[in-house]
Design an enzyme around this catalytic site. Sequence first.
Site, PDB file in Angstrom:
ATOM      1  N   PRO A   9       0.484  -1.182   0.353  1.00  0.00           N
ATOM      2  CA  PRO A   9       0.254  -0.030  -0.051  1.00  0.00           C
ATOM      3  C   PRO A   9       1.111   0.951  -0.295  1.00  0.00           C
ATOM      4  CG  PRO A   9      -0.417  -0.827   2.052  1.00  0.00           C
ATOM      5  CD  PRO A   9       0.508  -2.083   0.439  1.00  0.00           C
ATOM      6  N   ASN A  10       0.510   2.507  -0.565  1.00  0.00           N
ATOM      7  CA  ASN A  10       0.647   3.768  -0.894  1.00  0.00           C
ATOM      8  C   ASN A  10       2.111   3.527  -1.745  1.00  0.00           C
ATOM      9  OD1 ASN A  10      -1.149   5.016   0.334  1.00  0.00           O
ATOM     10  ND2 ASN A  10      -0.310   3.844   2.344  1.00  0.00           N
ATOM     11  N   ARG A  17       4.758  10.660  -2.016  1.00  0.00           N
ATOM     12  CA  ARG A  17       4.398  10.118  -0.810  1.00  0.00           C
ATOM     13  C   ARG A  17       6.092  10.697   0.434  1.00  0.00           C
ATOM     14  NH1 ARG A  17       4.692   4.228   1.072  1.00  0.00           N
ATOM     15  NH2 ARG A  17       3.835   4.845   3.568  1.00  0.00           N
ATOM     16  N   TYR A  22      11.408   8.785   1.768  1.00  0.00           N
ATOM     17  CA  TYR A  22      10.942   8.065   0.273  1.00  0.00           C
ATOM     18  C   TYR A  22      11.429   8.537  -1.115  1.00  0.00           C
ATOM     19  CZ  TYR A  22       7.600   5.876   3.950  1.00  0.00           C
ATOM     20  OH  TYR A  22       7.533   4.670   4.450  1.00  0.00           O
ATOM     21  N   ASN A  73       7.973  -5.893  -1.000  1.00  0.00           N
ATOM     22  CA  ASN A  73       8.082  -4.310   0.427  1.00  0.00           C
ATOM     23  C   ASN A  73       6.312  -4.923   0.467  1.00  0.00           C
ATOM     24  OD1 ASN A  73       7.661  -2.386   1.293  1.00  0.00           O
ATOM     25  ND2 ASN A  73       8.916  -1.027  -0.484  1.00  0.00           N
ATOM     26  N   ALA A  76       2.881  -1.067   4.975  1.00  0.00           N
ATOM     27  CA  ALA A  76       3.073  -0.321   6.488  1.00  0.00           C
ATOM     28  C   ALA A  76       2.383  -2.363   7.304  1.00  0.00           C
ATOM     29  CB  ALA A  76       1.848   0.153   6.416  1.00  0.00           C
ATOM     30  N   HIS A  79       4.370  -4.658   8.650  1.00  0.00           N
ATOM     31  CA  HIS A  79       4.368  -4.724  10.671  1.00  0.00           C
ATOM     32  C   HIS A  79       2.780  -5.399  11.615  1.00  0.00           C
ATOM     33  CE1 HIS A  79       7.569  -1.478   9.455  1.00  0.00           C
ATOM     34  NE2 HIS A  79       6.561  -0.706   8.340  1.00  0.00           N
ATOM     35  N   ASP A  86       2.150 -16.260   6.749  1.00  0.00           N
ATOM     36  CA  ASP A  86       1.594 -17.179   6.509  1.00  0.00           C
ATOM     37  C   ASP A  86       1.224 -17.940   5.685  1.00  0.00           C
ATOM     38  OD1 ASP A  86       1.500 -17.593   9.291  1.00  0.00           O
ATOM     39  OD2 ASP A  86      -1.046 -17.595   9.252  1.00  0.00           O
ATOM     40  N   GLU A  97      12.181  -9.376   1.993  1.00  0.00           N
ATOM     41  CA  GLU A  97      11.449  -7.989   2.363  1.00  0.00           C
ATOM     42  C   GLU A  97      12.756  -7.374   1.950  1.00  0.00           C
ATOM     43  OE1 GLU A  97      11.677  -8.781   6.490  1.00  0.00           O
ATOM     44  OE2 GLU A  97      10.517  -6.205   6.547  1.00  0.00           O
ATOM     45  N   HIS A  99      12.621  -2.740   1.511  1.00  0.00           N
ATOM     46  CA  HIS A  99      12.203  -0.849   2.420  1.00  0.00           C
ATOM     47  C   HIS A  99      13.336  -0.534   1.817  1.00  0.00           C
ATOM     48  CE1 HIS A  99       9.295  -2.909   4.851  1.00  0.00           C
ATOM     49  NE2 HIS A  99      10.067  -4.222   5.325  1.00  0.00           N
ATOM     50  N   LEU A 100      11.996   0.620   1.481  1.00  0.00           N
ATOM     51  CA  LEU A 100      13.344   1.890   0.689  1.00  0.00           C
ATOM     52  C   LEU A 100      13.426   2.562   1.930  1.00  0.00           C
ATOM     53  CD1 LEU A 100      10.458   2.901  -1.599  1.00  0.00           C
ATOM     54  CD2 LEU A 100      12.801   2.556  -2.496  1.00  0.00           C
ATOM     55  N   SER A 101      13.248   2.644   3.096  1.00  0.00           N
ATOM     56  CA  SER A 101      13.170   3.648   4.211  1.00  0.00           C
ATOM     57  C   SER A 101      14.277   2.500   5.209  1.00  0.00           C
ATOM     58  CB  SER A 101      12.799   4.861   4.683  1.00  0.00           C
ATOM     59  OG  SER A 101      10.896   3.539   5.352  1.00  0.00           O
ATOM     60  N   ARG A 106      13.416   4.089  12.518  1.00  0.00           N
ATOM     61  CA  ARG A 106      12.232   5.386  12.525  1.00  0.00           C
ATOM     62  C   ARG A 106      11.000   4.869  13.863  1.00  0.00           C
ATOM     63  NH1 ARG A 106       9.457   4.383   6.462  1.00  0.00           N
ATOM     64  NH2 ARG A 106       8.254   6.406   8.066  1.00  0.00           N
ATOM     65  N   ARG A 110       6.878   0.693  13.564  1.00  0.00           N
ATOM     66  CA  ARG A 110       8.598  -0.150  12.039  1.00  0.00           C
ATOM     67  C   ARG A 110       9.105  -1.083  12.257  1.00  0.00           C
ATOM     68  NH1 ARG A 110       5.712   3.268   7.857  1.00  0.00           N
ATOM     69  NH2 ARG A 110       5.414   5.806   9.368  1.00  0.00           N
TER      70      ARG A 110
HETATM   71  C1  DQA Z   1       8.101   1.286   4.327  1.00  0.00           C
HETATM   72  C2  DQA Z   1       8.756   1.281   5.645  1.00  0.00           C
HETATM   73  C3  DQA Z   1       6.783   1.239   5.719  1.00  0.00           C
HETATM   74  O1  DQA Z   1       7.698   1.267   7.254  1.00  0.00           O
HETATM   75  C4  DQA Z   1       5.545   2.161   5.292  1.00  0.00           C
HETATM   76  O2  DQA Z   1       4.755   1.384   5.946  1.00  0.00           O
HETATM   77  C5  DQA Z   1       5.740   2.157   4.112  1.00  0.00           C
HETATM   78  C6  DQA Z   1       7.545   1.803   3.457  1.00  0.00           C
HETATM   79  C7  DQA Z   1       9.515   1.503   2.811  1.00  0.00           C
HETATM   80  O3  DQA Z   1       9.617   0.563   1.701  1.00  0.00           O
HETATM   81  O4  DQA Z   1      10.320   2.142   3.035  1.00  0.00           O
HETATM   82  O5  DQA Z   1       4.763   1.781   3.218  1.00  0.00           O
HETATM   83  O6  DQA Z   1       7.551  -0.828   3.703  1.00  0.00           O
END
Ligand code: DQA
Length: 146
Positions: A9-10, A17, A22, A73, A76, A79, A86, A97, A99-101, A106, A110
């Site tokens: 998501p997002n 964003r 990001y 990725n 959200a 978490h 599963d 796995e 993550h950009l950040s 953080r 997270r």
């Molecule tokens: C994220 C980190 C997550 O905590 C956040 O909810 C995201 C992006 C990242 O790519 O850094 O939507 O997965």
Amino acid sequence: MKFLVINGPNLNLLGRREPAIYGNKSYAALCEHIKATAAALGIEVDIMQTNHEGVIVDAIQDALGKYDGIVINPAAYTHTSVAIADAIAAVEIPSAEVHLSDVDSREAFRHISYVTPVCVVRVTGLGFDSYSEAMKKLLAHLQNNG
Ligand code: DQA
């Protein structure tokens, strides 16, 4: 060798964003980065993005027999989602796995990841390069574990 890249998501809002976290580059630019990485590694890749947890679960289940590896990725849902963890455990497709950040530096919420225990690779905090690093590491894992 074929990978499925799943973005949660997002992530479709990349570029507009929270750019301080990001970056300024768009989701389309991320997809180009992933495709260029796949071409350089000599692998095939499909990329998807959804804002819906169940769609991610369905995609992981549908990956069975079609993909050698999953790069995810979960955004959200990282978490919160037992269901996504599963699903990865159920299909037993080696997964990375991403993550950009740098999620571990953080907010405390997270720092929890439900998918870390079911993934063979974890890369965080490198922006778009998190994806290319994860793809390289997942490919190496698959080549070493034949
Ligand atoms: C994220 C980190 C997550 O905590 C956040 O909810 C995201 C992006 C990242 O790519 O850094 O939507 O997965």
